[in-house]
Design a protein around this motif. Structure first.
Motif, PDB file in Angstrom:
ATOM      1  N   TYR A   7      44.206-115.303 -40.264  1.00 49.75           N
ATOM      2  CA  TYR A   7      43.858-113.884 -40.106  1.00 49.75           C
ATOM      3  C   TYR A   7      42.393-113.726 -39.706  1.00 49.75           C
ATOM      4  N   LYS A   8      41.503-114.499 -40.326  1.00 43.40           N
ATOM      5  CA  LYS A   8      40.078-114.418 -40.001  1.00 43.40           C
ATOM      6  C   LYS A   8      39.819-114.824 -38.552  1.00 43.40           C
ATOM      7  N   VAL A  10      41.897-114.552 -36.059  1.00 47.61           N
ATOM      8  CA  VAL A  10      42.426-113.497 -35.197  1.00 47.61           C
ATOM      9  C   VAL A  10      41.434-112.341 -35.133  1.00 47.61           C
ATOM     10  N   GLN A  11      40.872-111.950 -36.280  1.00 48.46           N
ATOM     11  CA  GLN A  11      39.899-110.860 -36.309  1.00 48.46           C
ATOM     12  C   GLN A  11      38.644-111.229 -35.515  1.00 48.46           C
ATOM     13  N   ARG A  12      38.183-112.455 -35.661  1.00 50.71           N
ATOM     14  CA  ARG A  12      37.000-112.903 -34.916  1.00 50.71           C
ATOM     15  C   ARG A  12      37.289-112.904 -33.420  1.00 50.71           C
ATOM     16  N   LYS A  14      39.437-110.982 -31.836  1.00 52.52           N
ATOM     17  CA  LYS A  14      39.475-109.586 -31.396  1.00 52.52           C
ATOM     18  C   LYS A  14      38.065-109.028 -31.215  1.00 52.52           C
ATOM     19  N   GLN A  15      37.164-109.371 -32.134  1.00 58.50           N
ATOM     20  CA  GLN A  15      35.779-108.912 -32.016  1.00 58.50           C
ATOM     21  C   GLN A  15      35.112-109.483 -30.772  1.00 58.50           C
TER      22      GLN A  15
END
Length: 94
Positions: A7-8, A10-12, A14-15
């Motif tokens: 999850y981390k 994926v978030q990174r 996206k950023q």
């Protein structure tokens, strides 16, 4: 680059993609009284030939409605009904 698995990650990812996109996406800022050109295809012409001008005659910014939204008027003083977003305008240099 390998595919993100947690999850981390994926978030990174996206950023990073948002930062890459937003770096190129700039909204132009105008003040009241500035002269601008309007993108021709933004007014939804029925047919646009490739030899037609891409930008329409100079207008004056009459009022700043909100961030990036403007009301225009012709140089003669006639007010344009519609509001325009800053991405469809560019500065007119005399």
């Amino acid at each position: 680059m390998k595919a993100p698995t947690s999850y981390k990650e994926v978030q990174r990812y996206k950023q990073l993609m948002a930062r890459f996109y937003n770096r190129r996406d700039r909204i132009r800022q105008f003040k009241e009284g500035d002269l601008v050109l309007r993108l021709f295809k933004a007014s939804r012409p029925k047919k646009q030939d490739k030899l037609n001008p891409k930008w329409k005659r100079p207008y004056r910014v009459r009022r700043v409605i909100g961030p990036g939204t403007y009301q225009l008027e012709e140089l003669s003083g006639k007010v344009i009904k519609h509001t325009w977003h800053g991405i469809y305008l560019k500065t007119y240099y005399t």
